[in-house]
Design an enzyme around this catalytic site. Structure first.
Site, PDB file in Angstrom:
ATOM      1  N   SER A 190       3.132  -2.093  10.446  1.00 41.25           N
ATOM      2  CA  SER A 190       4.582  -2.109  10.686  1.00 41.25           C
ATOM      3  C   SER A 190       5.226  -3.467  10.394  1.00 41.25           C
ATOM      4  CB  SER A 190       4.901  -1.649  12.108  1.00 41.25           C
ATOM      5  OG  SER A 190       4.466  -0.308  12.289  1.00 41.25           O
ATOM      6  N   GLY A 217       2.172   2.355  10.778  1.00 42.22           N
ATOM      7  CA  GLY A 217       3.118   3.460  10.634  1.00 42.22           C
ATOM      8  C   GLY A 217       3.769   3.888  11.937  1.00 42.22           C
ATOM      9  N   LYS A 246       0.179   4.207  -0.247  1.00 45.67           N
ATOM     10  CA  LYS A 246      -0.455   5.419   0.307  1.00 45.67           C
ATOM     11  C   LYS A 246      -0.202   6.597  -0.650  1.00 45.67           C
ATOM     12  CE  LYS A 246       0.304   3.606   4.901  1.00 45.67           C
ATOM     13  NZ  LYS A 246      -0.051   3.816   6.293  1.00 45.67           N
ATOM     14  N   GLU A 248      -5.684  -4.809  10.487  1.00 47.92           N
ATOM     15  CA  GLU A 248      -4.666  -3.781  10.696  1.00 47.92           C
ATOM     16  C   GLU A 248      -4.975  -3.010  11.979  1.00 47.92           C
ATOM     17  OE1 GLU A 248      -2.598  -2.713   6.732  1.00 47.92           O
ATOM     18  OE2 GLU A 248      -4.249  -1.338   7.065  1.00 47.92           O
ATOM     19  N   GLU A 280      -7.076   4.881   7.620  1.00 46.33           N
ATOM     20  CA  GLU A 280      -6.858   6.298   7.310  1.00 46.33           C
ATOM     21  C   GLU A 280      -8.091   6.885   6.612  1.00 46.33           C
ATOM     22  OE1 GLU A 280      -3.095   5.700   5.376  1.00 46.33           O
ATOM     23  OE2 GLU A 280      -2.213   5.195   7.310  1.00 46.33           O
ATOM     24  N   HIS A 321      -9.629   1.281   4.683  1.00 51.01           N
ATOM     25  CA  HIS A 321      -8.364   1.484   5.392  1.00 51.01           C
ATOM     26  C   HIS A 321      -8.621   2.447   6.557  1.00 51.01           C
ATOM     27  CE1 HIS A 321      -4.275   2.693   6.295  1.00 51.01           C
ATOM     28  NE2 HIS A 321      -3.875   1.596   5.670  1.00 51.01           N
ATOM     29  N   ASN A 366       0.880  -1.176   0.000  1.00 49.87           N
ATOM     30  CA  ASN A 366       0.000   0.000   0.000  1.00 49.87           C
ATOM     31  C   ASN A 366       0.912   1.218   0.000  1.00 49.87           C
ATOM     32  OD1 ASN A 366      -1.792   2.057   0.457  1.00 49.87           O
ATOM     33  ND2 ASN A 366      -2.214   1.515   2.597  1.00 49.87           N
TER      34      ASN A 366
END
Ligand code: PEP
Length: 246
Positions: free
Chosen positions: A208, A170, A11, A164, A95, A93, A9
């Site tokens: 991560s 991250g 991003k 996730e 985010e 996701h 991904n």
């Protein structure tokens, strides 16, 4: 036996020059024992498709509209992604849930829209740190997945699910293999209870994942690969992660 899958991904990272270099390095590192894909920013999908055409590395998008077409400025439909050969679309996701207020219902509608165009939705679920600390991990992830199962019905077996934990994305903080496996087992049982072909649904772990923890994570019985953020931008490290999946 489920074939493992590793998805990068990207991003909102990349440039035409950097992407070309990264994709060339990945193509040179093939073949992989697992399925490998990259989900790139929409504007780069055409060039990614051209560069990966004929290779066994797939490509996809990081989001997809829930609508088929119309006055939805800024959105990209599943039909458009399909025209460019996208095999996957990430939906839900954290985010997007966090910064774009995406609800479980919207995520489910996006998964439906993707499948309607034969694009495999990679449905992300995961709890925040506060939810984990409050003992609500299972409640949260089963609510998120439940909305998608309800919308897809029998087609639920065709999705990929990515667990996730938000606190691991991250942050450099990874769920331990046991922590991840415990949640994956819950998700697998939920799929089973819903009558989906749970044995065949691939459950990815994301948060991560790095070259030095991928082997341990991918060795767990219900972890069928990974959704990789930061480390997917570094060709050498992503290659190691892809090779850890077998
Ligand atoms: C992600 O964004 O899906 C992700 C898992 O990111 P990272 O690997 O950087 O934690």
């Amino acid at each position: 036996m489920r074939r493992k899958l590793v998805v990068g991904n990207w991003k909102m990272h990349g440039s035409r020059a950097a992407n070309a270099e990264l994709l060339a390095a990945l193509a040179a590192a093939r073949p992989f024992a697992a399925d490998v894909a990259v989900c790139v920013p929409c504007v780069f999908i055409g060039e990614t498709a051209a560069q990966l055409a004929g290779s066994d590395i797939a490509w996809g998008a990081q989001d997809v509209s829930a609508h088929a077409q119309g006055a939805y400025t800024g959105e990209v439909s599943a039909a458009m992604l399909a025209e460019y050969g996208c095999r996957y679309a990430i939906v839900g996701h954290s985010e997007r849930r966090q910064y774009h207020a995406e609800s479980d219902a919207l995520v489910a509608a996006k998964a439906q829209a993707a499948l309607a165009r034969a694009i495999t939705p990679i449905v992300c679920v995961g709890e925040t740190l506060a939810e984990r600390d409050g003992g609500r991990t299972e409640t949260v992830v089963t609510r998120q997945l439940g909305a998608v199962i309800a919308a897809l019905g029998a087609r639920a077996a065709q999705m990929v699910v990515a667990y996730e934990p938000v606190w691991a994305i991250g942050t450099g903080r990874t769920a331990t293999p046991d922590q991840a496996q415990a949640v994956h087992a819950v998700l697998r049982a939920q799929l089973q209870a819903a009558g989906a072909d749970a044995a065949g649904v691939r459950l990815l772990y994301g948060g991560s994942v790095k070259a030095d923890n991928a082997v341990e994570l991918f060795a767990m019985p219900d972890i069928d690969g990974g959704l990789i953020g930061g480390a997917s931008l570094k060709a050498a490290e992503f290659t190691v992660i892809c090779n850890a999946a077998r």
